[in-house]
Every structure is written in structure tokens, then in C-alpha cells.
Design a protein around this motif. Structure first.
Motif, short mmCIF file in Angstrom:
data_model
loop_
_atom_site.label_atom_id
_atom_site.label_comp_id
_atom_site.label_asym_id
_atom_site.label_seq_id
_atom_site.Cartn_x
_atom_site.Cartn_y
_atom_site.Cartn_z
N LYS A 151 17.27 -6.57 13.67
CA LYS A 151 17.42 -5.19 14.42
C LYS A 151 18.79 -4.66 14.60
O LYS A 151 19.57 -5.09 14.25
N PHE A 174 14.40 -0.36 15.06
CA PHE A 174 14.57 -0.88 13.29
C PHE A 174 14.58 -2.08 12.77
O PHE A 174 15.99 -2.28 13.29
N SER A 175 13.46 -2.45 12.43
CA SER A 175 13.67 -3.86 11.57
C SER A 175 14.69 -4.05 10.17
O SER A 175 14.54 -2.85 9.62
N GLU A 221 14.00 -0.01 1.56
CA GLU A 221 13.40 -0.41 2.79
C GLU A 221 14.71 -1.30 3.42
O GLU A 221 15.63 -1.46 2.17
N ALA A 233 12.31 -2.06 7.88
CA ALA A 233 11.57 -0.60 8.11
C ALA A 233 12.17 0.42 6.89
O ALA A 233 13.84 0.08 6.41
N ARG A 234 11.29 0.82 6.09
CA ARG A 234 11.72 1.62 5.15
C ARG A 234 12.42 3.41 5.74
O ARG A 234 12.17 3.39 6.33
#
Length: 468
Positions: free
Chosen positions: A369, A379-380, A417, A410-411
């Protein structure tokens, strides 16, 4: 130009390039033996000392790290035993729960075969009424018992405070009598005698404990059983018990002559016998001598709920067994936690690196993260996908475990991504050191872990030496 190189015998995997060190200090020569006097200073001694210092530091780090790694392996062995025991215990639990599901399914099916009126009639039996009244009484006693236990704790605290805080020289006989009485009930030595003779005190405590032992009847419940098992007893499904009792009564050990007579008759007259038997039974039902079965739908919610709960418990046990078996399979897999299970200890361990604007977190074998330090959304950066995917690296080799790939994060806005490549090296701590965004939303994070510190004799080999 000729070079004179110092000679040292070192393990291959921990050596540093002596030539690189020489060139960093003096790119053209080492000891200057082939140069005019004073043209090139002799740096061989300094380079050799720097090399040996670097080598010793590397060896010390690897030895310390390998000791920590050995504790990871020990953890994996313990985890193996735990998982094996879990598989065995859940297998036994599954057998028990399968029988329970079959029993409750039979009850639910039989419940559905009787009418609501018939069920209410059964619930009016003296036995069922007595059982429910006993259950209500037990619940009331349990509630009052808990109230008294709480009150006893409060009173004990008050008396303990009085015992330890009163002035024995005050000569207040009421207080003294209260303290003495509490000490006798609680099995405590007199407060003024505490610490004088530990041996006598222990002996006195043993006598008090022996006096307090109660002789229980064979079927009597202990205090521990009352605490742990009473709730389960009070939560019994009495409707199911009633139906089981009814079935038990309906099928005595010695059958009725009317129903057993067929076993003594020749096969040729069995059809006529069964017809006559059914006719007689129908007359008995019409006259009210016996009660017939009512096939209309009944209120089976409790029986069905008990069956559903039992099926859910069975499924839960089956899933636990399956998960334990899968964990056991991954534990010593070269593509899982390593051939010795050395990575299992780190499963789920979260490491962080603060870079000022962001804190980067990697939970090993979990998720990476990006967390802003001044507010905002996390954000992942991806979830664990694989070890080193390079086709030139074989699973199980040291290089294979030096990279972890985290994908499908996350994109990015107008981009790909997010993803992370975690580059690891031997170290005495599990830690992250650097974070670099190589491409847009593609991160390289470096770190260290003792899991990569192979024992020196294992990583170097017995005869794997080289002269520099």
C-alpha cells in the motif's frame, strides 16, 4: 601496464571485487613496482585491509542472519505439527458432526410429517412440561448465582481492603472480629503474621485447601462444568428431544404382538394379514383409542433451524480441514514458503518505509500500500502474485527468493494498475530501505530479511575458494 594484485583466499559468494576497490583508489596501478620511483604509491596494504574488513562484516552479518533464519525454520516445524494436529482433530469433528446432521435431518423430516395440532398435543405431555419448567428454574438459578458471585467479589474486595488497612493497635474489637472472620472464611493467615514463617503459612494453606475440598456425588457437576457446560444444556432443543422421546416410546424393545404376528405367518397369508391390521388400526383411530399420524404441514422452523445450524457447523469444520491441508502443502513447497518453511514465519508481516510524502507498506505474502502522510486515501499497490518470475531463475534457488512481485493494484489515473517488485537481500532485520518509482505507478522497493541468510558453509561450499 602490469598489475600486482594482493592474494587472499575467500568464500566466493561473500567476496567483494578487489579490482574495483583498487580502481576506485588508484585506477592505474597497485604497488607501483613497474613505475618510476615515486610515480605511483603502493596501495596494496590499504586495499587489502579494506577488503578484509568488508569481508568480515559480510561474514558476521550472514552468520547472525542465519541464526535468526534457523528460528524461522524451527517455527515452521512447530507449525507443521500444529497443522497436522488440526487436520486430525477436524477429521474427527467432521465424523461427529456428520452423525449429528443425519440425526437432525431425521428429526426434521419426522417433524414435517406431523400436524401442528399433533405437535402441540405432544408439548402438553407432563414430561415435556416438567422439562421446560426445570429449564426455566435452572436459568433463574444461574442468573441469581451470577449476581451473588459479583456481590461476593465486591464484598471480598471490601474485606481485603479492611484487612490490609486497619490499625491493629486501635483495639476496635468489631473491626478485629470482622478481619479474623474474613481470614478464617478465606483461608488467609492473620495479616500481622504474614512473612514471619513462610513454611508454616504454606502448611496452613494446604490444610485450608484440604478442608475446602468437597465430596461430590458421582453424577454431580463440578464448578468448572457448571461454568462451561450449563449454557449448552439450557440451550437444548426441547422440541427435538420430545420427538426423539416419542419415537423411542413408539418403538419399544419388545414389539406389539399385532405388528410382530406377521413374522410368524406364512408368506401366502401376509397380504390378508396386513389388510386386516390396517383396518383394525383405522377403527382404533376413529374411536380415539390411538392417535393417527396427521400428514399435513407442521411448524418445523426450530427443527429445520437446528438442522441448518448443524450443517453450517459441519461445513465450517470441512473448510477448516481443507485450509489446514492447503497450508500444510504450501509450508515446505519451494514455490510457497521454501523447502525448509523458512518464510512461513514472515507470512503477513507488515513492513513500512516513510519517504516523507508517503509511507509505503508491504505485508509479506499479502498486500502493498501507499499511504499519504498528510491525509488522503490509501492506494493499493498490488497483492502478492509470485516469487522471482525470471525464466533464468529456478524455484528453490537463492535468487528465486530475492524478489517478490505484487500485482493488480489500484489503477493510476490515465495509467496502468499499480505494481511492486520487492527486491530482498540478506540482513539481520526485516526492513524496507528504499522506494523508487521506475515507471509510472511501477515501484521497486528494496529491503532485507534474515530468511535469505543461508548458513556460511551451505552458501559458500567446502572448496569454493578463489584467489584475488
Amino acid at each position: 601496464m602490469d598489475f600486482v594484485v594482493c592474494v587472499s583466499v575467500v568464500p566466493k559468494d561473500v567476496r567483494v571485487s578487489l579490482i574495483d576497490i583498487i580502481h576506485s583508489e588508484e585506477p592505474e596501478c597497485c604497488d607501483g613496482s613497474d613505475e618510476p620511483s615515486g610515480a605511483c604509491p603502493n596501495t596494496c596494504k590499504e586495499v587489502g585491509e579494506a577488503y578484509r574488513k568488508k569481508l568480515n562484516e559480510e561474514l558476521k552479518l550472514r552468520k547472525t542472519g542465519s541464526k535468526i533464519r534457523s528460528t524461522y525454520i524451527t517455527f515452521a516445524q512447530k507449525e507443521k505439527k500444529r497443522l497436522e494436529a488440526l487436520v486430525e482433530s477436524t477429521a474427527q469433528e467432521i465424523v461427529v458432526r456428520e452423525k449429528e446432521v443425519a440425526r437432525l435431518r431425521d428429526i426434521a423430516e419426522r417433524t414435517e410429517s406431523i400436524s401442528a395440532a399433533a405437535l402441540e398435543h405432544k408439548k402438553e405431555s407432563p414430561l415435556f412440561i416438567s422439562i421446560t419448567e426445570h429449564a426455566s428454574a435452572l436459568k433463574s438459578l444461574q442468573r441469581e448465582h451470577k449476581k451473588h458471585l459479583e456481590r461476593e467479589k465486591e464484598l471480598s474486595a471490601i474485606l481485603d481492603t479492611l484487612r490490609t488497612g486497619y490499625n491493629p493497635n486501635y483495639q476496635d474489637m468489631a473491626v478485629l472480629e470482622a478481619v479474623r472472620g474474613w481470614e478464617q472464611i478465606a483461608g488467609l493467615p492473620h495479616i500481622n503474621d504474614v512473612g514471619k514463617d513462610q513454611a508454616d503459612e504454606k502448611k496452613e494453606e494446604a490444610v485450608v485447601e484440604k478442608k475446602e475440598e468437597e465430596v461430590l456425588d458421582e453424577d454431580a457437576w463440578t464448578a468448572e462444568e457448571l461454568e462451561k457446560d450449563l449454557d449448552g444444556l439450557l440451550n437444548s432443543d426441547y422440541i427435538s428431544l420430545l420427538l426423539e422421546h416419542d419415537e423411542h416410546v413408539r418403538n419399544p424393545v419388545e414389539g406389539s404382538l399385532l405388528f410382530d404376528l406377521g413374522s410368524y405367518l406364512p408368506d401366502s397369508v401376509i397380504p390378508q394379514y396386513e389388510e386386516i391390521r390396517d383396518t383394525i388400526l383405522s377403527w382404533f383411530q376413529i374411536l380415539g383409542i390411538i392417535r393417527g399420524d396427521d400428514s399435513s404441514a407442521a411448524d418445523t422452523s426450530r427443527a429445520r433451524q437446528a438442522l441448518t445450524d448443524a450443517e453450517n457447523a459441519l461445513k465450517k469444520a470441512e473448510n477448516a480441514k481443507k485450509d489446514a491441508e492447503e497450508d500444510l502443502e504450501d509450508l515446505f513447497s519451494v514455490e510457497g514458503f521454501g523447502s525448509e518453511g523458512e518464510w512461513k514465519k514472515l507470512d503477513g508481516l507488515c513492513l513500512e518505509k516513510d519517504t516523507g510524502e508517503y509511507t509505503y507498506e508491504v505485508c509479506l505474502f499479502g498486500e502493498a500500500k501507499q499511504k499519504p502522510n498528510k491525509g488522503g486515501s490509501n492506494f493499493s499497490l498490488g497483492k502478492f502474485d509470485s516469487w522471482n518470475p525470471s525464466p533464468d531463475v529456478q524455484p528453490g534457488q537463492p535468487d528465486y527468493y530475492q524478489k517478490q512481485v505484487y500485482n493488480r493494484g489500484a489503477r493510476c489515473w490515465n495509467g496502468p494498475e499499480r505494481s511492486v517488485v520487492l527486491q530482498l537481500a540478506c540482513g539481520t532485520e526485516n526492513a524496507l530501505h528504499t522506494v523508487v518509482e521506475l515507471e509510472k505507478c511501477e515501484y521497486l522497493i528494496t529491503g532485507t530479511t534474515p530468511a535469505l541468510c543461508l548458513p556460511v558453509n551451505e552458501s559458500t561450499g567446502r572448496d569454493n575458494r578463489e584467489e584475488l
